[in-house]
Write a protein that holds these residues in place. Structure first.
Motif, mmCIF file in Angstrom:
data_model
loop_
_atom_site.group_PDB
_atom_site.id
_atom_site.type_symbol
_atom_site.label_atom_id
_atom_site.label_comp_id
_atom_site.label_asym_id
_atom_site.label_seq_id
_atom_site.Cartn_x
_atom_site.Cartn_y
_atom_site.Cartn_z
ATOM 1 N N ARG A 38 1.355 -3.265 -2.943
ATOM 2 C CA ARG A 38 1.235 -2.673 -1.608
ATOM 3 C C ARG A 38 -0.209 -2.722 -1.113
ATOM 4 N NH1 ARG A 38 4.057 1.296 -2.749
ATOM 5 N NH2 ARG A 38 2.444 2.758 -3.387
ATOM 6 N N ALA A 39 -1.163 -2.490 -2.015
ATOM 7 C CA ALA A 39 -2.576 -2.511 -1.635
ATOM 8 C C ALA A 39 -3.014 -3.893 -1.182
ATOM 9 C CB ALA A 39 -3.435 -2.041 -2.808
ATOM 10 N N VAL A 40 -2.378 -4.929 -1.716
ATOM 11 C CA VAL A 40 -2.721 -6.310 -1.348
ATOM 12 C C VAL A 40 -1.924 -6.781 -0.137
ATOM 13 C CG1 VAL A 40 -2.867 -8.683 -2.221
ATOM 14 C CG2 VAL A 40 -3.296 -6.786 -3.758
ATOM 15 N N GLY A 41 -0.792 -6.090 0.136
ATOM 16 C CA GLY A 41 0.051 -6.498 1.246
ATOM 17 C C GLY A 41 1.097 -7.512 0.871
ATOM 18 N N ILE A 42 1.524 -7.468 -0.406
ATOM 19 C CA ILE A 42 2.562 -8.380 -0.870
ATOM 20 C C ILE A 42 3.663 -7.570 -1.539
ATOM 21 C CG2 ILE A 42 0.967 -10.321 -1.189
ATOM 22 C CD1 ILE A 42 0.892 -9.663 -4.171
#
Length: 209
Positions: A38-42
């Protein structure tokens, strides 16, 4: 196996950076793979395309961080023969490497020298690989001190104690240094180079400048 594309390498770097921040903030055991993704956006499945497990992420972060760190220091002292010059360059390079990537350095400290995250989270084989990289750095410091003692320019009653004293000065600069504060990275690095010489210098021999 085909080489990784630039996008794959960049994505791995993003995952490692996000994971390191979460490990530092929440602790390794409490950090979930879903939170890293989630922090990376994947999505988690996309993350698993790059790393098989959270343990792989932790190990790769520690291994690559330490290897890059050692490469910088070894390059700084390559070709130097005078122990005084070498010890100063060693301490300066160590400090500069720590402070140039401050957040990463702080995370790395919290996961290794606290003897918590690393010792409890990696299996023995991987833990030993990380220890070997640490040992290489310590051996380098001891070798510099040993040569200086043999030449009479260092007074080193105990190689281990002196080496650890110098390493700790450099290492823990990452915990108190403030970007934008009264001292720059270069000033702290040069100060630590001088501190290292003061710790090791023989009181009977003038130190080379």
């Amino acid at each position: 196996m085909a080489p990784e594309s630039t996008s794959d390498v960049d994505m791995k770097a993003e995952i490692l950076a996000a994971a390191a921040e979460l490990f530092q903030r929440d602790g390794y055991s409490r950090t979930k793979v879903a939170a890293i993704a989630r922090a990376v956006g994947i999505t988690p499945p996309t993350l698993y395309w790059h790393f098989e497990s959270k343990e792989d992420i932790l190990f790769e972060f520690l291994r690559t961080s330490l290897q890059e760190f050692l490469n910088r220091i070894e390059a700084a002292i390559a070709g130097l023969t005078d122990p005084v010059e070498t010890l100063r360059a060693f301490a300066v390079a160590h400090t500069r490497a720590q402070l140039s990537q401050l957040e990463q350095a702080q995370t790395f400290l919290s996961m290794t020298y606290s003897r918590t995250q690393l010792a409890s989270s990696l299996p023995k084989e991987r833990y030993e690989l990380i220890r070997e990289l640490h040992r290489r750095h310590l051996d380098s410091a001891r070798d510099i001190l040993r040569k200086g003692a043999e030449q009479g320019v260092f007074d080193v009653p105990d190689l281990n104690a002196t080496a650890f004293a110098i390493l700790n000065i450099c290492e823990y600069s990452a915990l108190w240094f403030q970007p934008g504060g009264p001292l720059t990275v270069e000033q702290v690095a040069e100060m630590n180079g001088e501190f290292a010489l003061r710790i090791a210098a023989s009181p009977h021999e003038p130190r080379k400048e």
